[in-house]
Design a protein around this motif. Structure first.
Motif, mmCIF file in Angstrom:
data_model
loop_
_atom_site.group_PDB
_atom_site.id
_atom_site.type_symbol
_atom_site.label_atom_id
_atom_site.label_comp_id
_atom_site.label_asym_id
_atom_site.label_seq_id
_atom_site.Cartn_x
_atom_site.Cartn_y
_atom_site.Cartn_z
ATOM 1 N N SER A 1 -7.417 -1.220 0.844
ATOM 2 C CA SER A 1 -7.161 -2.444 1.606
ATOM 3 C C SER A 1 -7.877 -2.293 2.940
ATOM 4 O O SER A 1 -8.368 -1.222 3.284
ATOM 5 C CB SER A 1 -5.661 -2.611 1.841
ATOM 6 N N SER A 2 -7.909 -3.359 3.704
ATOM 7 C CA SER A 2 -8.596 -3.259 4.996
ATOM 8 C C SER A 2 -7.614 -2.884 6.103
ATOM 9 O O SER A 2 -6.443 -3.242 6.051
ATOM 10 C CB SER A 2 -9.286 -4.581 5.332
ATOM 11 N N ASN A 3 -8.120 -2.150 7.078
ATOM 12 C CA ASN A 3 -7.355 -1.854 8.279
ATOM 13 C C ASN A 3 -7.541 -3.021 9.238
ATOM 14 O O ASN A 3 -8.650 -3.527 9.388
ATOM 15 C CB ASN A 3 -7.868 -0.582 8.955
ATOM 16 N N THR A 4 -6.475 -3.445 9.844
ATOM 17 C CA THR A 4 -6.586 -4.500 10.852
ATOM 18 C C THR A 4 -5.852 -4.041 12.106
ATOM 19 O O THR A 4 -4.823 -4.587 12.474
ATOM 20 C CB THR A 4 -6.007 -5.841 10.350
ATOM 21 N N ILE A 5 -6.411 -3.019 12.719
ATOM 22 C CA ILE A 5 -5.865 -2.512 13.977
ATOM 23 C C ILE A 5 -6.972 -2.656 15.008
ATOM 24 O O ILE A 5 -7.951 -1.915 14.992
ATOM 25 C CB ILE A 5 -5.425 -1.033 13.840
ATOM 26 N N ASP A 6 -6.810 -3.631 15.888
ATOM 27 C CA ASP A 6 -7.852 -3.897 16.882
ATOM 28 C C ASP A 6 -7.422 -3.450 18.282
ATOM 29 O O ASP A 6 -7.770 -4.064 19.275
ATOM 30 C CB ASP A 6 -8.244 -5.373 16.876
ATOM 31 N N PHE A 7 -6.666 -2.359 18.313
ATOM 32 C CA PHE A 7 -6.208 -1.809 19.578
ATOM 33 C C PHE A 7 -6.098 -0.298 19.437
ATOM 34 O O PHE A 7 -6.053 0.233 18.336
ATOM 35 C CB PHE A 7 -4.854 -2.406 20.001
ATOM 36 N N ILE A 8 -6.065 0.389 20.561
ATOM 37 C CA ILE A 8 -5.927 1.841 20.596
ATOM 38 C C ILE A 8 -4.437 2.166 20.699
ATOM 39 O O ILE A 8 -3.712 1.508 21.449
ATOM 40 C CB ILE A 8 -6.687 2.430 21.812
ATOM 41 N N ILE A 9 -4.006 3.177 19.973
ATOM 42 C CA ILE A 9 -2.589 3.548 20.015
ATOM 43 C C ILE A 9 -2.338 4.743 20.936
ATOM 44 O O ILE A 9 -1.206 5.202 21.043
ATOM 45 C CB ILE A 9 -2.033 3.840 18.611
ATOM 46 N N GLU A 10 -3.368 5.197 21.623
ATOM 47 C CA GLU A 10 -3.246 6.334 22.550
ATOM 48 C C GLU A 10 -2.122 6.080 23.557
ATOM 49 O O GLU A 10 -2.124 5.083 24.277
ATOM 50 C CB GLU A 10 -4.567 6.537 23.296
ATOM 51 N N GLY A 11 -1.128 6.978 23.582
ATOM 52 C CA GLY A 11 -0.035 6.881 24.530
ATOM 53 C C GLY A 11 0.991 5.797 24.234
ATOM 54 O O GLY A 11 1.912 5.587 25.014
ATOM 55 N N LYS A 12 0.846 5.107 23.120
ATOM 56 C CA LYS A 12 1.776 4.025 22.757
ATOM 57 C C LYS A 12 2.918 4.561 21.898
ATOM 58 O O LYS A 12 2.822 5.626 21.299
ATOM 59 C CB LYS A 12 1.053 2.937 21.953
ATOM 60 N N GLN A 13 3.974 3.789 21.856
ATOM 61 C CA GLN A 13 5.057 4.052 20.922
ATOM 62 C C GLN A 13 4.764 3.217 19.678
ATOM 63 O O GLN A 13 4.703 1.983 19.757
ATOM 64 C CB GLN A 13 6.400 3.692 21.540
ATOM 65 N N VAL A 14 4.578 3.894 18.559
ATOM 66 C CA VAL A 14 4.183 3.237 17.308
ATOM 67 C C VAL A 14 5.386 3.139 16.388
ATOM 68 O O VAL A 14 6.097 4.126 16.176
ATOM 69 C CB VAL A 14 3.053 4.027 16.611
ATOM 70 N N ILE A 15 5.601 1.942 15.849
ATOM 71 C CA ILE A 15 6.617 1.757 14.819
ATOM 72 C C ILE A 15 5.873 1.529 13.514
ATOM 73 O O ILE A 15 5.243 0.489 13.324
ATOM 74 C CB ILE A 15 7.549 0.565 15.122
ATOM 75 N N LEU A 16 5.878 2.545 12.639
ATOM 76 C CA LEU A 16 5.303 2.415 11.296
ATOM 77 C C LEU A 16 6.291 1.632 10.451
ATOM 78 O O LEU A 16 7.494 1.916 10.479
ATOM 79 C CB LEU A 16 5.095 3.786 10.661
ATOM 80 N N ILE A 17 5.790 0.683 9.666
ATOM 81 C CA ILE A 17 6.668 -0.179 8.887
ATOM 82 C C ILE A 17 6.232 -0.164 7.424
ATOM 83 O O ILE A 17 5.071 -0.408 7.110
ATOM 84 C CB ILE A 17 6.646 -1.617 9.430
ATOM 85 N N ASP A 18 7.199 0.118 6.530
ATOM 86 C CA ASP A 18 6.936 0.067 5.093
ATOM 87 C C ASP A 18 8.137 -0.551 4.395
ATOM 88 O O ASP A 18 9.243 -0.569 4.939
ATOM 89 C CB ASP A 18 6.649 1.469 4.548
ATOM 90 N N ASP A 19 7.917 -1.041 3.178
ATOM 91 C CA ASP A 19 9.015 -1.707 2.469
ATOM 92 C C ASP A 19 10.004 -0.707 1.877
ATOM 93 O O ASP A 19 11.213 -0.851 2.033
ATOM 94 C CB ASP A 19 8.497 -2.687 1.420
ATOM 95 N N VAL A 20 9.517 0.334 1.194
ATOM 96 C CA VAL A 20 10.408 1.288 0.532
ATOM 97 C C VAL A 20 9.991 2.713 0.890
ATOM 98 O O VAL A 20 8.819 3.062 0.781
ATOM 99 C CB VAL A 20 10.369 1.119 -1.008
ATOM 100 N N LEU A 21 10.952 3.506 1.314
ATOM 101 C CA LEU A 21 10.734 4.940 1.528
ATOM 102 C C LEU A 21 11.327 5.665 0.337
ATOM 103 O O LEU A 21 12.517 5.550 0.071
ATOM 104 C CB LEU A 21 11.407 5.408 2.819
#
Length: 186
Positions: free
Chosen positions: A86-106
């Protein structure tokens, strides 16, 4: 196949709203936080979370992207045939950010491990949290636990959790699929 509905319609929407309020408690106005949906199915969930957060906070500046993990998976070379990413659609830098990874099923945790590896191409986050709609908590292969959970499901490996999204599948529904128990003949 036996089917049992775990979430649908209004219950699913209430679950998403609850999760968003939990995010707001921890991330306030999202000035230093970003949402990353894991492709393919986590992207639908991330879109819903983004829409709900934007409505609650009246903020359309929350950063959200989608992350493809195809080539970071530990099993991608084992699959027969061509692998389609699939394509990545991240048009920002995550350096120093708080990232919330989101998935439907773990389930086993392998998808999340791959996502954390893929995430590093976009910088080194200050912190990574995990939000899942469904946590199949007794099937983990890796020591990965979510920070935000819509519903915990105790299931065996032979069962399957299927999440359907209105945008892609025509309805909002989470079902647990089970093989029927073999009947005993005496």
């Amino acid at each position: 196949m036996q089917k049992r509905t775990l979430l649908s319609g209004q219950k699913l929407q209430i679950t998403i709203k609850r999760l968003c309020h939990q995010l707001i408690e921890n991330h306030n106005n999202f000035s230093n936080s970003v949402l990353i949906g894991i492709q393919p199915r986590g992207a639908f969930f991330a879109d819903r979370v983004y829409q709900e957060l934007s409505a609650i906070l009246k903020n359309d500046h929350i950063q959200k992207g989608n992350l493809d993990i195809t080539f970071f998976r530990d099993d991608f070379r084992r699959k027969d045939g061509l692998v389609t990413a699939s394509s990545n659609t991240i048009d920002f830098i995550i350096e120093g950010k708080q990232v919330i990874l989101i998935d439907d099923v773990l389930w086993t945790g392998r998808t999340i491990r791959a996502a954390m590896d893929a995430l590093l191409a976009y910088g080194r986050p200050e912190r990574v949290e995990l939000m899942v709609l469904i946590d199949r908590r007794f099937s983990r292969h890796l020591p990965i636990e979510p920070n935000y959970v819509g519903l915990k499901v105790d299931s065996v490996d032979s069962q399957k959790v299927k999440v359907s999204w209105e945008e892609n599948d025509g309805e909002d529904k989470v079902i647990l699929l089970s093989e029927p128990s073999p009947s005993k003949k005496t």
